[in-house]
Design a protein around this motif. Sequence first.
Motif, PDB file in Angstrom:
ATOM      1  N   VAL A   5      20.386 -52.497  45.662  1.00  0.00           N
ATOM      2  CA  VAL A   5      20.507 -51.759  46.924  1.00  0.00           C
ATOM      3  C   VAL A   5      21.024 -52.682  48.022  1.00  0.00           C
ATOM      4  CG1 VAL A   5      19.178 -50.555  48.697  1.00  0.00           C
ATOM      5  CG2 VAL A   5      18.758 -50.068  46.306  1.00  0.00           C
ATOM      6  N   TYR A  44      21.815 -45.106  57.899  1.00  0.00           N
ATOM      7  CA  TYR A  44      21.364 -44.683  56.574  1.00  0.00           C
ATOM      8  C   TYR A  44      21.146 -45.895  55.673  1.00  0.00           C
ATOM      9  CZ  TYR A  44      21.546 -42.886  51.843  1.00  0.00           C
ATOM     10  OH  TYR A  44      21.267 -42.629  50.539  1.00  0.00           O
ATOM     11  N   HIS A  48      17.565 -47.034  54.198  1.00  0.00           N
ATOM     12  CA  HIS A  48      17.483 -47.013  52.742  1.00  0.00           C
ATOM     13  C   HIS A  48      17.080 -48.395  52.203  1.00  0.00           C
ATOM     14  CE1 HIS A  48      18.289 -44.822  49.084  1.00  0.00           C
ATOM     15  NE2 HIS A  48      19.044 -45.786  48.629  1.00  0.00           N
ATOM     16  N   THR A  49      17.700 -49.445  52.728  1.00  0.00           N
ATOM     17  CA  THR A  49      17.369 -50.801  52.284  1.00  0.00           C
ATOM     18  C   THR A  49      15.944 -51.176  52.678  1.00  0.00           C
ATOM     19  OG1 THR A  49      19.697 -51.393  52.536  1.00  0.00           O
ATOM     20  CG2 THR A  49      18.131 -53.196  52.354  1.00  0.00           C
ATOM     21  N   ASN A  51      13.500 -49.138  53.123  1.00  0.00           N
ATOM     22  CA  ASN A  51      12.609 -48.331  52.288  1.00  0.00           C
ATOM     23  C   ASN A  51      12.389 -48.995  50.932  1.00  0.00           C
ATOM     24  OD1 ASN A  51      11.005 -46.094  51.695  1.00  0.00           O
ATOM     25  ND2 ASN A  51      12.732 -44.941  50.874  1.00  0.00           N
ATOM     26  N   GLY A  71      13.418 -41.544  52.139  1.00  0.00           N
ATOM     27  CA  GLY A  71      14.794 -41.397  51.635  1.00  0.00           C
ATOM     28  C   GLY A  71      15.479 -40.132  52.148  1.00  0.00           C
ATOM     29  N   SER A  74      16.067 -40.311  55.936  1.00  0.00           N
ATOM     30  CA  SER A  74      17.222 -41.113  56.353  1.00  0.00           C
ATOM     31  C   SER A  74      18.515 -40.325  56.192  1.00  0.00           C
ATOM     32  CB  SER A  74      17.287 -42.417  55.563  1.00  0.00           C
ATOM     33  OG  SER A  74      17.575 -42.165  54.197  1.00  0.00           O
ATOM     34  N   GLN A  75      18.602 -39.484  55.184  1.00  0.00           N
ATOM     35  CA  GLN A  75      19.791 -38.641  55.015  1.00  0.00           C
ATOM     36  C   GLN A  75      19.892 -37.617  56.136  1.00  0.00           C
ATOM     37  OE1 GLN A  75      19.392 -37.030  51.093  1.00  0.00           O
ATOM     38  NE2 GLN A  75      20.134 -38.886  50.104  1.00  0.00           N
TER      39      GLN A  75
END
Length: 127
Positions: A5, A44, A48-49, A51, A71, A74-75
């Motif tokens: 990731v 994002y 994501h990172t 998370n 997740g 974030s989207q």
Amino acid sequence: MLDLVKRSALTKVVIIVVLFAVARYYRISLGRNVGGIALGLAIYLAIHTANFALAEHYGRVVYGSIFGVVGPLSQVVSLMIWAFALWRYEPAEQPKAGLAVAGGVPGAILTDQLGRYNAALDRLLRK
């Protein structure tokens, strides 16, 4: 998984920075839409990172229930940023009175010509 990731996010950030540098080099002005898309993607990737890093640090027992929520969140955040960045309210223009005449040809003549072309096309397709 976190290394993958991180590398993926770093690669995307490098690509975005290179694109911005090329745009600046060629003096291409980047509007609100391009900045918004880049900002949405950067946010994002950051969420994501983070998370995945928190999931790896705290483990499945502590962070497992939160991982599945962050997740999709974030989207949603990035999609909202993209929607605001790409939204441009411009009222539709009113049709002009001169639209019935295109190139000096009245609208009735254009309608007759389109009817003839349609009939010819129908005959060709039937054969």
